[in-house]
Design a protein around this motif. Structure first.
Motif, PDB file in Angstrom:
ATOM      1  N   TRP A  22      13.872  60.084   0.646  1.00 30.82           N
ATOM      2  CA  TRP A  22      12.965  60.127  -0.498  1.00 30.82           C
ATOM      3  C   TRP A  22      13.328  61.287  -1.432  1.00 30.82           C
ATOM      4  N   ASP A  76      15.917  60.368  -3.740  1.00 28.46           N
ATOM      5  CA  ASP A  76      15.613  59.210  -4.585  1.00 28.46           C
ATOM      6  C   ASP A  76      14.097  59.081  -4.720  1.00 28.46           C
ATOM      7  N   GLY A 123      11.970  58.751  -7.303  1.00 29.93           N
ATOM      8  CA  GLY A 123      11.331  57.867  -8.271  1.00 29.93           C
ATOM      9  C   GLY A 123      10.377  58.599  -9.196  1.00 29.93           C
ATOM     10  N   GLY A 178      24.447  64.894  -4.287  1.00 34.97           N
ATOM     11  CA  GLY A 178      23.904  63.728  -3.588  1.00 34.97           C
ATOM     12  C   GLY A 178      23.836  63.955  -2.089  1.00 34.97           C
ATOM     13  N   VAL A 195      16.001  65.438  -9.046  1.00 36.52           N
ATOM     14  CA  VAL A 195      16.669  65.330  -7.744  1.00 36.52           C
ATOM     15  C   VAL A 195      17.590  66.528  -7.539  1.00 36.52           C
TER      16      VAL A 195
END
Ligand code: HEC
Ligand code: HEC
Length: 190
Positions: free
Chosen positions: A154, A157, A159, A168, A164
């Motif tokens: 979460w 990513d 939302g 990654g 973020v």
């Protein structure tokens, strides 16, 4: 032929198999810290006070969770208002701004010894390499946790326009493995 192989073994560089240097390990740590200091992680990784943060989104730094939420000793708000009252444990697209985030796990705070909020890079570094303060994980298990935790997924990513971390999840796992291979160096090491 045999002599040739031996000569190559003695003289030849084998850098590809060498363990990464301390400097490479510290650089990898900087990447890890860029994530562990990000609000998507520190909003939950708070200390014994048990008050989650809304730091990020439109709230700016140091905004505490509204509605007097208090996670308590069990970290799920059982003594006061349980997290699941609003953060229902069901996977969701989390597309609606300002709605409580929901994942396929019981929303809760980590134990206080995993707190990262307001801690320095050196402090978190020492915490994450010590089983006493990393939930008892080996480095391999830590990598697996990153790859399988619904909380971590979460965070990368979230939302609803939430920011973020700067790298990654895949890159974080690569950095963790490199840091581990370098012997988990911290800048505070002698
Ligand atoms: C009364 C409803 C309610 C309860 C109970 C509640 N939350 Fe929340 N929580 C929310 C809402 C709504 C948001 C989203 C706020 C926003 O984005 O504007 C939120 C957001 C959060 C965030 C921020 C996520 C982020 O990074 O943006 C964290 C962390 C969090 N809650 C933790 C908890 C924990 C832990 C508990 C239980 C101890 C809990 N919440 C209980 C309503 C609740
Ligand atoms: C909703 C709260 C929540 C959020 C957000 C969250 N975590 Fe966690 N985290 C937990 C809980 C709870 C645990 C304890 C293990 C468990 O119960 O799954 C944990 C444990 C961990 C651990 C293993 C223990 C340790 O500290 O060494 C790591 C690593 C971790 N989280 C990384 C992250 C990262 C990276 C992010 C952001 C991308 C993140 N977490 C965001 C709740 C959260």
């Amino acid at each position: 032929m045999r002599g040739l192989v031996l000569a190559v073994l003695i003289a030849g560089p084998v850098t590809a198999q060498d363990a990464p240097t301390k400097a490479q390990g510290l650089a990898a740590w900087d990447d890890i810290y860029a994530v562990t200091s990000h609000p998507r992680c520190t909003n939950c990784h708070v200390g014994a006070g048990g008050i989650p943060m809304w730091n990020g989104l439109t709230y700016g730094a140091d905004a505490v969770h509204g509605m007097r939420v208090q996670a308590g000793e069990n970290r799920v708000g059982a003594e006061t208002m349980p997290c699941r009252t609003c953060h229902i444990g069901v996977a969701s697209a989390n597309a609606i701004p300002h709605a409580p985030p929901m994942i396929d796990d019981a929303w809760r705070l980590p134990p206080p010894e995993l707190a990262w909020l307001d801690k320095s890079s050196e402090d978190i570094c020492e915490q994450l390499r010590d089983p006493e303060t990393n939930d008892g994980f080996t480095m391999d298990e830590l990598a697996t946790h990153l790859e399988t935790s619904a909380f971590v997924a979460w965070g990368f990513d979230p939302g609803a326009g939430r920011s973020v971390p700067p790298i990654g999840l895949d890159e974080m796992v690569v950095a963790l493995n490199l840091w581990a291979a370098a012997g988990t160096p911290c800048a505070s090491d002698p």
